[in-house]
Design an enzyme around this catalytic site. Structure first.
Site, PDB file in Angstrom:
ATOM      1  N   ASP A 305      34.568 -16.245  84.169  1.00  0.00           N
ATOM      2  CA  ASP A 305      34.604 -14.951  83.175  1.00  0.00           C
ATOM      3  C   ASP A 305      36.160 -15.674  82.547  1.00  0.00           C
ATOM      4  O   ASP A 305      36.619 -15.721  82.867  1.00  0.00           O
ATOM      5  CB  ASP A 305      34.373 -14.198  83.464  1.00  0.00           C
ATOM      6  CG  ASP A 305      33.555 -12.602  83.399  1.00  0.00           C
ATOM      7  OD1 ASP A 305      33.782 -13.157  81.214  1.00  0.00           O
ATOM      8  OD2 ASP A 305      33.278 -11.682  83.355  1.00  0.00           O
ATOM      9  N   TRP A 306      35.684 -14.574  80.634  1.00  0.00           N
ATOM     10  CA  TRP A 306      37.440 -14.982  80.051  1.00  0.00           C
ATOM     11  C   TRP A 306      38.655 -14.441  80.727  1.00  0.00           C
ATOM     12  O   TRP A 306      38.722 -13.275  81.721  1.00  0.00           O
ATOM     13  CB  TRP A 306      37.143 -14.009  79.296  1.00  0.00           C
ATOM     14  CG  TRP A 306      35.972 -14.388  77.924  1.00  0.00           C
ATOM     15  CD1 TRP A 306      36.436 -15.114  76.681  1.00  0.00           C
ATOM     16  CD2 TRP A 306      35.305 -15.891  78.159  1.00  0.00           C
ATOM     17  NE1 TRP A 306      35.850 -15.484  76.301  1.00  0.00           N
ATOM     18  CE2 TRP A 306      34.742 -15.965  76.630  1.00  0.00           C
ATOM     19  CE3 TRP A 306      34.688 -16.390  79.282  1.00  0.00           C
ATOM     20  CZ2 TRP A 306      33.754 -17.438  76.334  1.00  0.00           C
ATOM     21  CZ3 TRP A 306      32.989 -17.201  78.418  1.00  0.00           C
ATOM     22  CH2 TRP A 306      32.977 -17.931  77.117  1.00  0.00           C
TER      23      TRP A 306
END
Length: 793
Positions: A305-306
């Site tokens: 995920d970012w």
């Protein structure tokens, strides 16, 4: 004869040097491997360490509100809303974006023919910028119904159709991979992103995910199923440690991912932010490689995920192939780790190979000429159809619905005029329009009380004009307070034939919901419902409440004031039209709950363990309820819900009959047969649900678990449909932690067929003579501390 040794040695050296020079010349003349033409091994062998380190780390992305790195200076971390973003890669700003507003890109390696691919949010519609500099065109996307609504259709073929339309927009706008769908479990109703997730049940979650992935990927684009795993809250999501037993993980929180991976092979899986039993998920090899790749057979790649995780080298070693959105420090750390031996070249090459295999399939590599012109009108029709199929009729006293068109309706509640199409954050969609309930009712032919409508629209416009500009997508503007209409209600009760009240709720990325004025209605909302009900019931007129919400709310304390309650969820851009389709009877509601509505929050099994401890800034959360999530808890512990799992009403009635198993004894598989008949006076669809009660002599088990489901065709009055379900040994099995195995226990199994977990229409049973080990797995995910799990004994 005298030999000059020095001269001989010189000759040998000259010969060797000449040979080496010829070898170098020959190598230099060898063609550089080309991606897509040469083998992957040849391409990987030709890559430098620096090139590999860039391929496994994204290019970064232009985040709104974040300044570009200053050229010539070392990139710096940036603080945004209390969250410290790592330094951005200057390339993200120097290399023009293929798709403005996309979430990120991979690095290209031009000399080997490896292109950069583009990834974009989001779960209910493609998230890109609708306006571009010096370009008069617009690039809007369709806001489809949220995942919770799609799950409520219980119709995988319909969800696949949504996926086909969705994937077409991904492809035609030039995106390679959609960062969706999300399938975390509805562990607690306050989860801020529950609207993005399907259900409290892993079979529903996994089946819906597989269906939409198949639809999206049929367009030749990829998906990223997320957030893997145990990412069931937003509070402290980047650091909170989820303490979960291996059995609860495998039976509840991983099961949906397992179903989706095996059935649909998503191109990518996204690891989550949180820690799991002490270690960040993106750094757990047992989670990402042992289970996901080795046991389940994922062919694609794993991405973070970012900004997820803290140690790039640990992520590489875990099998987290791609770090997103990426920053130069991560590439530097990977290069250093290979040189000092803490990351093997073999592991790095495995990560690189998985990325290259995905790029090979991408539209960008294949040279697809995207149009920037998807058929948005056709997709809006798909969104409207899906929305109406997933709405759930919770209450319908004295046939308050359907409401005949042409009737005069008083429409109350801010949300009736300011409908919520979907959630906030990365789940939001830049859409061309949203049909409000007011517009939908007018389009359907109802006569809406004009003066009341004008009062509401003027009020909302005035408040909006005074609101500050939204800072970023993590901090949406607060909802507009309900307008006080107490002095208008009596007049409206005189002039209208019925009242419609809409209650709205929204949530999204970055924060969980609250109890006050969110899970529970506000005092203004309670007063509105009570006041309208009192005035309209005094005139013997009906009151209809519409719930335009993304997650569960409390309903028990006020539902007696309503004649009908329609759960519309967040239905996408055609919201008002889809709601009117159901209110009018144009569409007979066939949605069923895929998540339980409790009588009160305190009845939730996770209420005492959400969002964790310490209270203000949780560092850990203990999943003490174990496998008893949702209906598994309510049914086993005999806690009455407001509306049970699988529940939903129709404008017609159905009868189940001829429920039979194919054999009294299980032998490899067994079939369950049932006939469903429409015994009412209008056409409709029913959802048939198969629950199984397994022998619990050796291990604690729920009293029922959903094992199969199907939605009937649209049945005319008097029409029947014959359905057959097949159960395999794996459907009978529970996970034994001490044996690292899925085992179907010997004994009697009871099949329950019904229209909800509590409304069982008929039962049948069969026996398994001898226990079956259906799968042996590797020990994994062990908690660091004992968990005193809930037991039904």
């Amino acid at each position: 004869m005298t030999i000059n040794c020095k001269s001989a040695a010189a000759v040998v050296i000259l010969v060797l040097l000449g040979s080496l020079q010829l070898t170098i010349q020959a190598q230099s003349k060898q063609p550089v491997p080309k991606f897509g033409k040469s083998t992957l091994k040849q391409v990987i062998d030709a890559m430098t360490l620096q090139e590999k380190s860039k391929l496994v780390v994204g290019m970064g992305f232009k985040m709104p509100g974040v300044p570009a790195p200053v050229k010539g200076e070392k990139p710096k971390a940036v603080d945004i809303g209390g969250f410290k973003l790592p330094p951005s890669d200057p390339e993200a700003y120097e290399v023009p974006e293929k798709v403005p507003g996309a979430a990120g890109r991979t690095h290209a390696i031009p000399r080997l023919g490896i292109p950069s691919i583009t990834v974009s949010d989001g779960p209910a519609g493609l998230r890109i910028e609708p306006k571009r500099p010096n370009d008069p065109k617009t690039y809007y996307a369709t806001a489809f119904p949220v995942a919770t609504l799609l799950a409520s259709t219980w119709d995988t073929s319909l969800v696949r159709k949504v996926g086909v339309a969705f994937g077409n927009e991904v492809r035609e706008y030039g995106v390679d991979i959609l960062l969706a769908p999300a399938l975390n479990i509805h562990r607690n109703p306050l989860g801020g992103r529950n609207f993005e997730y399907y259900s409290e049940d892993p079979l529903i979650a996994g089946s819906m995910t597989a269906a939409i992935v198949k639809g999206i990927q049929s367009n030749g684009v990829g998906t990223s199923i997320k957030h893997y795993a145990a990412n069931n809250q937003e509070t402290q999501r980047n650091s909170v440690n989820a303490n979960v037993s291996e059995r609860a993980m495998r039976e509840i929180y991983l099961k949906g991912f397992s179903i989706a991976v095996k059935a649909s092979q998503p191109w990518t899986v996204m690891s989550s932010y949180n820690r799991l039993n002490g270690t960040y998920t993106s750094e757990r090899r047992d989670l990402l490689t042992t289970i996901l790749k080795d046991e389940w057979g994922l062919k694609g790649l794993v991405m973070t995920d970012w900004f997820g995780g803290h140690d790039a080298v640990a992520q590489m070693n875990a099998g987290n192939d791609l770090l997103m959105p990426g920053n130069p420090n991560q590439s530097d750390a990977i290069v250093a780790a290979v040189k000092n031996g803490t990351l093997s070249m073999k592991q790095l090459d495995e990560n690189v190979e998985r990325i290259l295999k995905v790029i090979l399939k991408s539209p960008t590599f294949r040279g697809y000429k995207y149009s920037d012109k998807p058929d948005l009108a056709a997709h809006a029709k798909v969104a409207r159809m899906a929305a109406s199929e997933g709405m759930i009729l919770l209450k319908n006293e004295d046939e308050a619905l359907p409401l005949t068109t042409g009737r005069r309706v008083a429409v109350f509640g801010n949300t009736s005029y300011n409908i919520i199409a979907g959630g906030t954050g990365s789940g939001d969609v830049n859409k061309a329009y949203t049909i409000s309930l007011l517009q939908g009712l007018n389009n359907a032919g109802y006569k809406v009380q004009e003066a009341l409508a004008k009062t509401y629209t003027d009020y909302i416009a005035d408040v909006r004009a005074k609101q500050p500009k939204q800072r970023n997508f993590f901090t949406p503007l607060p909802p507009i307070p309900e307008m006080n209409v107490s002095e208008l209600i009596a007049k409206e009760a005189e002039g209208a034939d019925a009242a419609v009240i809409t209650i709205g709720r929204n949530a999204g990325e970055g924060a969980d919901r609250k109890l006050e004025n969110d899970y529970y209605l506000s005092e203004a909302e309670k007063g509105l419902i009570t006041g309208v009900a009192s005035a309209f019931h005094a005139k013997e007129k009906k009151v209809i409440v519409i719930l335009n919400i993304g997650g569960v709310i409390e309903v028990a304390s006020w539902r007696d004031n309503a004649d009908a309650i329609l759960l519309a969820w967040q239905p996408g851009l055609e919201a008002g039209n889809a709601i009117a389709d159901v209110l009018s009877g144009k569409v007979n509601p066939s949605g069923r709950l895929a998540t339980t509505f409790a009588m009160d929050y305190k009845d939730e099994p996770s209420a005492k363990n959400f969002p964790g401890t310490p209270e203000k800034k949780p560092e850990q959360v203990i999943y003490q309820e174990g496998i008893y999530v949702g209906y598994r808890y309510f049914d086993a512990f005999k806690v009455n819900p407001a509306y049970e799992f699988g529940y939903g009403l129709s404008y017609t009635k159905f009868k189940f009959s001829d429920i039979k198993v194919s054999s009294p004894d299980f032998n490899g598989s067994i079939s369950v047969k049932v006939t469903v008949k429409n015994t009412g006076i209008v056409a409709g669809k029913e959802v048939v649900q198969l629950y199984l009660a397994a022998p619990a002599k050796n291990i604690d088990k729920p009293v029922d678990e959903l094992k199969a489901f199907a939605k009937t065709n649209l049945l005319a009055p008097g029409q029947s449909q014959f359905l057959v379900f097949t159960l395999h040994a794996s459907d009978l099995a529970s996970f034994y932690t001490n044996k690292s195995a899925w085992i179907a226990d010997a004994g009697e199994y009871k099949v329950k067929i019904g229209s909800s977990s509590r409304n069982i229409e008929g039962t049948a049973s069969f026996k398994l003579a001898k226990a079956i080990v259906t799968e042996k797995v590797h020990p994994a995910l062990q908690p660091l501390q004992p968990i005193d799990e809930l037991k039904n004994k």
